[in-house]
Design a protein around this motif. Structure first.
Motif, mmCIF file in Angstrom:
data_model
loop_
_atom_site.group_PDB
_atom_site.id
_atom_site.type_symbol
_atom_site.label_atom_id
_atom_site.label_comp_id
_atom_site.label_asym_id
_atom_site.label_seq_id
_atom_site.Cartn_x
_atom_site.Cartn_y
_atom_site.Cartn_z
ATOM 1 N N PRO A 276 0.345 -1.096 -0.096
ATOM 2 C CA PRO A 276 -0.032 0.095 0.044
ATOM 3 C C PRO A 276 0.670 1.066 -0.493
ATOM 4 O O PRO A 276 2.019 0.727 -0.158
ATOM 5 C CB PRO A 276 -0.444 -0.191 1.462
ATOM 6 C CG PRO A 276 0.181 -1.248 1.702
ATOM 7 C CD PRO A 276 1.057 -1.785 1.583
ATOM 8 N N MET A 277 0.129 2.055 0.311
ATOM 9 C CA MET A 277 0.748 3.672 0.095
ATOM 10 C C MET A 277 0.612 4.549 1.779
ATOM 11 O O MET A 277 0.936 5.216 1.842
ATOM 12 C CB MET A 277 0.021 4.719 -1.117
ATOM 13 C CG MET A 277 0.817 3.998 -1.803
ATOM 14 S SD MET A 277 0.118 4.874 -3.272
ATOM 15 C CE MET A 277 0.381 6.481 -3.388
ATOM 16 N N ARG A 278 0.347 4.002 2.184
ATOM 17 C CA ARG A 278 -0.208 3.829 4.098
ATOM 18 C C ARG A 278 0.726 2.837 4.564
ATOM 19 O O ARG A 278 0.370 1.828 4.900
ATOM 20 C CB ARG A 278 -0.804 4.555 3.965
ATOM 21 C CG ARG A 278 -1.256 5.229 5.378
ATOM 22 C CD ARG A 278 -2.916 5.452 6.078
ATOM 23 N NE ARG A 278 -2.676 5.963 7.852
ATOM 24 C CZ ARG A 278 -3.645 6.232 8.145
ATOM 25 N NH1 ARG A 278 -4.835 6.331 7.734
ATOM 26 N NH2 ARG A 278 -3.232 6.857 9.378
ATOM 27 N N PHE A 279 1.516 3.629 5.776
ATOM 28 C CA PHE A 279 1.769 2.626 6.802
ATOM 29 C C PHE A 279 2.334 3.279 8.386
ATOM 30 O O PHE A 279 2.909 4.410 8.340
ATOM 31 C CB PHE A 279 3.936 2.122 6.729
ATOM 32 C CG PHE A 279 3.597 1.585 4.936
ATOM 33 C CD1 PHE A 279 3.434 0.495 5.262
ATOM 34 C CD2 PHE A 279 4.162 2.328 3.791
ATOM 35 C CE1 PHE A 279 3.475 -0.971 3.682
ATOM 36 C CE2 PHE A 279 3.807 1.747 3.173
ATOM 37 C CZ PHE A 279 3.735 0.493 2.510
ATOM 38 N N GLY A 280 1.488 3.298 9.268
ATOM 39 C CA GLY A 280 0.512 3.662 10.559
ATOM 40 C C GLY A 280 0.130 4.891 10.156
ATOM 41 O O GLY A 280 -0.387 5.570 9.287
ATOM 42 N N GLN A 281 1.715 5.991 10.149
ATOM 43 C CA GLN A 281 1.255 7.501 10.539
ATOM 44 C C GLN A 281 2.186 7.897 8.955
ATOM 45 O O GLN A 281 2.582 9.057 9.216
ATOM 46 C CB GLN A 281 1.640 8.383 11.875
ATOM 47 C CG GLN A 281 0.771 8.439 12.899
ATOM 48 C CD GLN A 281 -0.353 7.383 12.366
ATOM 49 O OE1 GLN A 281 -0.845 8.568 11.853
ATOM 50 N NE2 GLN A 281 -0.847 6.410 12.970
ATOM 51 N N MET A 282 3.283 7.188 8.087
ATOM 52 C CA MET A 282 3.535 7.848 7.111
ATOM 53 C C MET A 282 3.309 7.168 6.005
ATOM 54 O O MET A 282 2.939 6.216 5.086
ATOM 55 C CB MET A 282 5.090 6.350 6.888
ATOM 56 C CG MET A 282 6.084 7.104 5.943
ATOM 57 S SD MET A 282 6.052 6.105 4.858
ATOM 58 C CE MET A 282 6.763 5.233 5.138
ATOM 59 N N PHE A 283 2.823 8.487 4.903
ATOM 60 C CA PHE A 283 2.499 7.430 4.283
ATOM 61 C C PHE A 283 3.402 8.003 2.852
ATOM 62 O O PHE A 283 3.964 9.001 2.355
ATOM 63 C CB PHE A 283 1.243 9.246 3.365
ATOM 64 C CG PHE A 283 -0.076 8.607 4.295
ATOM 65 C CD1 PHE A 283 -1.545 8.306 4.414
ATOM 66 C CD2 PHE A 283 0.897 9.365 5.590
ATOM 67 C CE1 PHE A 283 -2.240 8.538 5.297
ATOM 68 C CE2 PHE A 283 -0.567 9.721 6.611
ATOM 69 C CZ PHE A 283 -1.689 9.196 6.804
ATOM 70 N N LEU A 284 3.322 7.306 1.631
ATOM 71 C CA LEU A 284 4.026 7.235 0.181
ATOM 72 C C LEU A 284 4.155 8.142 -0.509
ATOM 73 O O LEU A 284 2.496 8.220 -1.186
ATOM 74 C CB LEU A 284 4.479 6.394 -0.378
ATOM 75 C CG LEU A 284 5.111 5.372 0.392
ATOM 76 C CD1 LEU A 284 5.611 3.565 -0.396
ATOM 77 C CD2 LEU A 284 6.348 5.675 0.947
ATOM 78 N N VAL A 285 3.827 9.502 -0.875
ATOM 79 C CA VAL A 285 3.817 10.026 -2.187
ATOM 80 C C VAL A 285 4.994 10.705 -4.159
ATOM 81 O O VAL A 285 5.903 10.078 -3.961
ATOM 82 C CB VAL A 285 3.675 11.648 -1.601
ATOM 83 C CG1 VAL A 285 3.291 12.179 -2.926
ATOM 84 C CG2 VAL A 285 3.344 11.412 -0.334
#
Length: 389
Positions: A276-285
């Motif tokens: 996915p593009m989210r891991f807890g409070q970290m987002f990939l952009v």
């Protein structure tokens, strides 16, 4: 170690990181941008030059659209050529336009807007590391000018590209990646010469793809397809111009003006998506999560769309405490991204030479002839090129 606190830590000062920062700045949401390169290096990167209509609207919203409005070249269509055939894709079929405006200029405008608004960007930071992003108290550590820093934050936005630390900080068993490398690249030249056409031209040539693009009325960006193992040191401007002109139809070849190369490079073509593009409070952009061939002019536009979507989620959270948009970020972004990957894949397969197989060549020509005869097919291309809603 110096202790700092912010609401959002943005890793990377490319277009997506700068845009997210500028949108947050206008909304009054505290943040900091950390970039491992110098500002001069960031501004020196030569990248895409075609902006979808939603991208233009988002840059306006961020307060970075003034120069774009005056200097950007609005495009109402582009051209597909093959053999003796050609067709123009009219963007009116999608009710939209696209704009020629280089990524370097987008980056410059965002940096200027950020400096005017007082946003904080730290360049040339080292040893950036992400910590505890699965908890409610994520942290980022880094070094700057010999000093060590720790930034406590609510969220981390990983806008640091394919080779950045953000995606690499995720355990391998938590992320799935999908990748395909095409067996060719684009040899490109940037030159201060007037373009052969005031609209972008894509040419399916028997010896490989050709693209005629433009950055302004006096600056052109041209490409030819080359094998993936081609050595850039074997090329100079004179050899490029000779090969480029040889592949052009006579009407465009007769308009070709040559000149010294401002930049020459070979870009590999590949598709890559991380889920996915989210891991807890970290987002990939942006490129931290996906890369597409440049054929569909999607890369920069996808990154801008990611940043805009993440901003809307952060705006909602800091406005009323709701996490609905943040929780749906990955699923909604990937739905949009895979559609863009599909379009780039389709156009790459349609316009490039993959082998000497004459059957495959005949199929490409048949499909191009179909596009020329079908308003429905042209509308599909126009919708995808200008950006799906």
């Amino acid at each position: 170690m110096n202790q700092l606190r912010t609401q959002v830590a943005i890793i990377g000062a490319g277009p997506s990181g700068l845009l997210l920062g500028q949108l947050l700045q206008k909304e009054g949401i505290n943040h900091v941008i950390l970039e491992n390169r110098s500002q001069e290096y960031v501004l020196g990167r030569i990248r895409a030059g075609m902006l979808e209509q939603p991208t233009v609207e988002t840059l306006r919203e961020a307060g970075a659209g003034e120069r774009l409005e005056s200097e950007g070249l609005k495009q109402t269509g582009y051209n597909l050529l093959w053999g003796k055939g050609r067709t123009r894709i009219d963007f009116d079929l999608a009710g939209k336009t696209a704009t020629v405006y280089g990524q370097t200029e987008v980056t410059r405008d965002l940096i200027d807007a950020r400096e005017k608004s007082g946003g904080i960007t730290h360049y040339e930071v080292k040893n950036v590391a992400l910590h505890d992003f699965d908890s409610e108290n994520p942290r980022v550590t880094y070094e700057k000018d010999g000093e060590k820093y720790e930034v406590s934050c609510d969220f981390i936005a990983g806008c640091d590209g394919y080779h950045g630390v953000s995606r690499k900080s995720v355990a391998a068993d938590r992320i799935d990646t999908y990748e395909f490398a095409f067996p060719f690249g684009w040899l490109g030249i940037l030159a201060d010469v007037p373009p052969v056409s005031d609209e972008v031209v894509w040419l399916n040539h028997p010896e490989g793809f050709v693209m005629c693009s433009l950055r302004s009325k006096t600056r052109s960006r041209y490409y030819i397809q080359v094998p993936i193992d081609e050595d850039i040191n074997e090329w100079n401007a004179e050899r490029f111009w000779d090969e480029f002109k040889r592949r052009l139809p006579d009407d465009l070849a007769n308009k070709l003006v040559t000149g010294p190369a401002l930049e020459m490079s070979i870009a590999p073509l590949r598709s890559f998506v991380a889920e996915p593009m989210r891991f807890g409070q970290m987002f990939l952009v942006g490129d931290a999560a996906h890369i597409v061939p440049p054929t569909g002019a999607k890369g920069l536009n996808m990154a801008i769309a990611d940043a805009k979507q993440l901003f809307e989620g952060l705006k909602q959270f800091y406005g009323n405490g709701e996490r609905k948009l943040l929780d749906s970020y990955s699923d909604q972004a990937l739905d949009r991204i895979w559609k863009a990957v599909r379009f780039s894949w389709w156009m790459t397969n349609l316009m490039h030479k993959f082998s000497d197989d004459l059957f495959a060549r005949k199929l490409q020509i048949a499909e191009l002839e179909y596009v020329a005869e079908s308003k429905a097919a042209q509308t599909t291309i126009a919708e995808n090129f200008c950006g799906l809603d």
